[in-house]
Design a protein around this motif. Sequence first.
Motif, PDB file in Angstrom:
ATOM      1  N   TRP A 315      39.421   0.607  66.732  1.00  0.00           N
ATOM      2  CA  TRP A 315      39.100   1.600  65.711  1.00  0.00           C
ATOM      3  C   TRP A 315      38.925   2.991  66.314  1.00  0.00           C
ATOM      4  CZ3 TRP A 315      39.031   2.819  60.777  1.00  0.00           C
ATOM      5  CH2 TRP A 315      38.228   3.872  60.360  1.00  0.00           C
ATOM      6  N   LEU A 316      38.205   3.070  67.439  1.00  0.00           N
ATOM      7  CA  LEU A 316      37.969   4.363  68.070  1.00  0.00           C
ATOM      8  C   LEU A 316      39.289   5.039  68.443  1.00  0.00           C
ATOM      9  CD1 LEU A 316      34.912   3.666  70.407  1.00  0.00           C
ATOM     10  CD2 LEU A 316      34.914   4.844  68.203  1.00  0.00           C
ATOM     11  N   VAL A 317      40.226   4.263  68.951  1.00  0.00           N
ATOM     12  CA  VAL A 317      41.522   4.827  69.328  1.00  0.00           C
ATOM     13  C   VAL A 317      42.246   5.362  68.095  1.00  0.00           C
ATOM     14  CG1 VAL A 317      43.815   4.289  70.247  1.00  0.00           C
ATOM     15  CG2 VAL A 317      41.761   3.441  71.418  1.00  0.00           C
ATOM     16  N   TRP A 318      42.333   4.553  67.048  1.00  0.00           N
ATOM     17  CA  TRP A 318      43.030   4.965  65.838  1.00  0.00           C
ATOM     18  C   TRP A 318      42.381   6.202  65.214  1.00  0.00           C
ATOM     19  CZ3 TRP A 318      47.307   4.118  62.928  1.00  0.00           C
ATOM     20  CH2 TRP A 318      48.145   3.073  63.319  1.00  0.00           C
ATOM     21  N   ARG A 319      41.057   6.189  65.143  1.00  0.00           N
ATOM     22  CA  ARG A 319      40.366   7.317  64.516  1.00  0.00           C
ATOM     23  C   ARG A 319      40.602   8.598  65.305  1.00  0.00           C
ATOM     24  NH1 ARG A 319      36.276   8.073  60.679  1.00  0.00           N
ATOM     25  NH2 ARG A 319      34.913   9.858  61.077  1.00  0.00           N
ATOM     26  N   ARG A 320      40.480   8.513  66.632  1.00  0.00           N
ATOM     27  CA  ARG A 320      40.704   9.709  67.449  1.00  0.00           C
ATOM     28  C   ARG A 320      42.141  10.190  67.332  1.00  0.00           C
ATOM     29  NH1 ARG A 320      37.473   6.892  72.486  1.00  0.00           N
ATOM     30  NH2 ARG A 320      35.369   7.507  71.831  1.00  0.00           N
ATOM     31  N   ALA A 321      43.078   9.254  67.306  1.00  0.00           N
ATOM     32  CA  ALA A 321      44.490   9.622  67.232  1.00  0.00           C
ATOM     33  C   ALA A 321      44.814  10.365  65.938  1.00  0.00           C
ATOM     34  CB  ALA A 321      45.367   8.378  67.361  1.00  0.00           C
ATOM     35  N   LEU A 322      44.130  10.006  64.832  1.00  0.00           N
ATOM     36  CA  LEU A 322      44.430  10.630  63.548  1.00  0.00           C
ATOM     37  C   LEU A 322      43.583  11.870  63.274  1.00  0.00           C
ATOM     38  CD1 LEU A 322      44.988   7.516  61.249  1.00  0.00           C
ATOM     39  CD2 LEU A 322      46.615   8.759  62.663  1.00  0.00           C
ATOM     40  N   VAL A 323      42.336  11.867  63.746  1.00  0.00           N
ATOM     41  CA  VAL A 323      41.466  13.023  63.522  1.00  0.00           C
ATOM     42  C   VAL A 323      41.800  14.154  64.494  1.00  0.00           C
ATOM     43  CG1 VAL A 323      39.074  13.844  63.606  1.00  0.00           C
ATOM     44  CG2 VAL A 323      39.608  11.640  62.532  1.00  0.00           C
ATOM     45  N   GLY A 324      42.157  13.809  65.734  1.00  0.00           N
ATOM     46  CA  GLY A 324      42.406  14.804  66.770  1.00  0.00           C
ATOM     47  C   GLY A 324      43.391  15.888  66.382  1.00  0.00           C
ATOM     48  N   PRO A 325      44.572  15.546  65.860  1.00  0.00           N
ATOM     49  CA  PRO A 325      45.528  16.597  65.486  1.00  0.00           C
ATOM     50  C   PRO A 325      45.017  17.528  64.384  1.00  0.00           C
ATOM     51  CG  PRO A 325      46.637  14.489  65.725  1.00  0.00           C
ATOM     52  CD  PRO A 325      45.175  14.201  65.791  1.00  0.00           C
ATOM     53  N   LYS A 326      44.226  17.004  63.457  1.00  0.00           N
ATOM     54  CA  LYS A 326      43.660  17.869  62.403  1.00  0.00           C
ATOM     55  C   LYS A 326      42.674  18.863  63.014  1.00  0.00           C
ATOM     56  CE  LYS A 326      44.081  14.364  58.735  1.00  0.00           C
ATOM     57  NZ  LYS A 326      44.647  13.252  59.518  1.00  0.00           N
ATOM     58  N   ALA A 327      41.841  18.376  63.937  1.00  0.00           N
ATOM     59  CA  ALA A 327      40.915  19.273  64.609  1.00  0.00           C
ATOM     60  C   ALA A 327      41.665  20.288  65.463  1.00  0.00           C
ATOM     61  CB  ALA A 327      39.940  18.465  65.463  1.00  0.00           C
ATOM     62  N   ALA A 328      42.750  19.841  66.109  1.00  0.00           N
ATOM     63  CA  ALA A 328      43.529  20.747  66.960  1.00  0.00           C
ATOM     64  C   ALA A 328      44.081  21.920  66.166  1.00  0.00           C
ATOM     65  CB  ALA A 328      44.671  19.974  67.630  1.00  0.00           C
ATOM     66  N   ALA A 329      44.527  21.667  64.932  1.00  0.00           N
ATOM     67  CA  ALA A 329      45.057  22.748  64.102  1.00  0.00           C
ATOM     68  C   ALA A 329      43.969  23.780  63.795  1.00  0.00           C
ATOM     69  CB  ALA A 329      45.620  22.171  62.808  1.00  0.00           C
ATOM     70  N   LEU A 330      42.750  23.303  63.543  1.00  0.00           N
ATOM     71  CA  LEU A 330      41.654  24.223  63.249  1.00  0.00           C
ATOM     72  C   LEU A 330      41.207  24.984  64.486  1.00  0.00           C
ATOM     73  CD1 LEU A 330      39.426  22.159  60.793  1.00  0.00           C
ATOM     74  CD2 LEU A 330      41.065  23.957  60.253  1.00  0.00           C
ATOM     75  N   LEU A 331      41.326  24.359  65.643  1.00  0.00           N
ATOM     76  CA  LEU A 331      40.880  25.007  66.872  1.00  0.00           C
ATOM     77  C   LEU A 331      41.753  26.209  67.251  1.00  0.00           C
ATOM     78  CD1 LEU A 331      39.824  21.868  68.925  1.00  0.00           C
ATOM     79  CD2 LEU A 331      38.341  23.780  68.265  1.00  0.00           C
ATOM     80  N   GLN A 332      42.862  26.390  66.567  1.00  0.00           N
ATOM     81  CA  GLN A 332      43.683  27.573  66.788  1.00  0.00           C
ATOM     82  C   GLN A 332      43.098  28.800  66.097  1.00  0.00           C
ATOM     83  OE1 GLN A 332      46.282  27.077  68.944  1.00  0.00           O
ATOM     84  NE2 GLN A 332      45.440  24.987  68.941  1.00  0.00           N
ATOM     85  N   LEU A 333      42.147  28.571  65.186  1.00  0.00           N
ATOM     86  CA  LEU A 333      41.558  29.679  64.432  1.00  0.00           C
ATOM     87  C   LEU A 333      40.480  30.378  65.255  1.00  0.00           C
ATOM     88  CD1 LEU A 333      41.191  27.899  60.968  1.00  0.00           C
ATOM     89  CD2 LEU A 333      43.033  29.430  61.701  1.00  0.00           C
ATOM     90  N   PRO A 334      40.254  31.660  65.002  1.00  0.00           N
ATOM     91  CA  PRO A 334      39.221  32.396  65.756  1.00  0.00           C
ATOM     92  C   PRO A 334      37.837  31.779  65.582  1.00  0.00           C
ATOM     93  CG  PRO A 334      40.637  33.907  64.513  1.00  0.00           C
ATOM     94  CD  PRO A 334      40.980  32.526  64.063  1.00  0.00           C
ATOM     95  N   HIS A 335      37.097  31.682  66.685  1.00  0.00           N
ATOM     96  CA  HIS A 335      35.716  31.196  66.706  1.00  0.00           C
ATOM     97  C   HIS A 335      35.576  29.754  66.233  1.00  0.00           C
ATOM     98  CE1 HIS A 335      34.908  35.425  67.307  1.00  0.00           C
ATOM     99  NE2 HIS A 335      35.395  35.727  66.117  1.00  0.00           N
ATOM    100  N   ALA A 336      36.647  28.985  66.296  1.00  0.00           N
ATOM    101  CA  ALA A 336      36.605  27.625  65.766  1.00  0.00           C
ATOM    102  C   ALA A 336      35.669  26.724  66.564  1.00  0.00           C
ATOM    103  CB  ALA A 336      38.010  27.029  65.731  1.00  0.00           C
ATOM    104  N   ARG A 337      35.758  26.785  67.891  1.00  0.00           N
ATOM    105  CA  ARG A 337      34.968  25.848  68.690  1.00  0.00           C
ATOM    106  C   ARG A 337      33.471  26.048  68.485  1.00  0.00           C
ATOM    107  NH1 ARG A 337      35.213  21.946  72.608  1.00  0.00           N
ATOM    108  NH2 ARG A 337      37.464  21.765  72.464  1.00  0.00           N
TER     109      ARG A 337
END
Length: 477
Positions: A315-337
């Motif tokens: 489950w941890l692998v699947w969840r990280r694999a699917l959530v990670g790309p969504k978070a990555a897209a947001l991390l391109q925005l200013p002050h995201a982290r």
Amino acid sequence: MTDITDFNASELSDRIHNGQISCTEVMQAYLQRIDMLNPRYNAIVNLAPADQLMAQARQCDEELARGQSRGWLHGIPQAIKDTGHAMGFPTTFGSRLLAGQMPRADSIMTERMKAAGAIVIGKTNMPELGLGSHTFNTLFGATPNAWDTSVSAGGSSGGAAVALAQRMLPVADGSDFMGSLRNPAGWNHLFGMRPSQGRVPFGPGADVWVDQLGTEGPMARSVQDLARLLATQSGRDRRQPLSINAALDVSGIQYTPDALQGLRVGWLGDLGGHLAMEDGILGVCEDALRAMQNAGADIEPTAPGFDTQALWECWLVWRRALVGPKAAALLQLPHARETLKPEVLWEYDNSVKLSYMDFQRASQQRTAFYNHLLQMFERFDVLALPVAQVWPFPLEERWPQKIGERQMDTYHRWMESTIYATLAGLPAISLPAGFHPTKPWPMGIQLIGKPQGDVALLQVAAAYEAVRSDWLQRRPG
């Protein structure tokens, strides 16, 4: 006299179409109730201006006067969970980074609910990006439980659940990845259903092939409303190539106890001690099962028969694999982290460590688990286990750190009981099971059905509703 907001969606629909109540009266009643209660519960966000909503309701009345009905939801107010797009309303996902993000089209589910006549009045609150089964964010704030404002409503469809339980909505939609429809329904004395994967096309989204763990679905105060809303949401959409082609026919569901006669229920409990569980939860679920047993069901405690820890790691692998790309897209925005909550960053930071081999092994583990459940369903019609492992916890806590003496090693380990239906893509329904012995806190039991057995599972829920009908009418103060 019964207040308009006391009626369920099906009852409202009948009265609207019979001319007993106008759409403008319905809209006015709900807006008044929202005005009275939403400041306390913070369940509905980005509410549309009242004059615009009343104008839409008047248009619905004019159409009915000409003999035209859009569908069973004609003129009925609906707020869309903030994961879904609805034209004219921001899709924020509960994040300050997305506070002004306006959609260019409705999501598939919103399209279908509008086509059935629903008037979208706003959005329902959720945790940031839907992560964690506790509805709070720094954009809108927290949504407390409908039964006790000092504790969590659950999530991520917590705003939907509280708006529904407090009669600010007649029926509600939500989405479910790790129990996000089931947990808040269970904690607010409601019915919530995670449909079979592909039953309700989710999106359109950035990926339509691999991202197949989350799904949208219905929440309701009655099984009839739950079934009708799921039928409205269901059906193939070519933009989601893995969506189920068959239409969902719920017209044959019988609202009698008959379906419980001879029903074979496998009671998984705490999976042989694997799931940490707060005191009283198993007992409440067993009370619900006894009600089914008294109506003729065969309840059999059963061992899971699979490696529960290996499945959690899968489950941890699947969840990280699917959530990670969504978070990555947001991390391109200013002050995201510095803006995103720590749980989002934790998922992303772990996702970038994954290899393709990690993911493929987890996919094979998931496949083996699905095949194991197929064998279990040769013995049982449904599988049962608690919808949550803790009672609603204090509103100011982010997530439960411990259950009893057992430390929770992730922010979502306390919701492990919800991963099994998700990983297998099976339909699962949360039924109101009971209440805490000394607090006004509800708890749910989830039933997992056979592959694409959504209608059969709804039939079981309808039979359960019939045998506990008076008790199910309890409502929060």
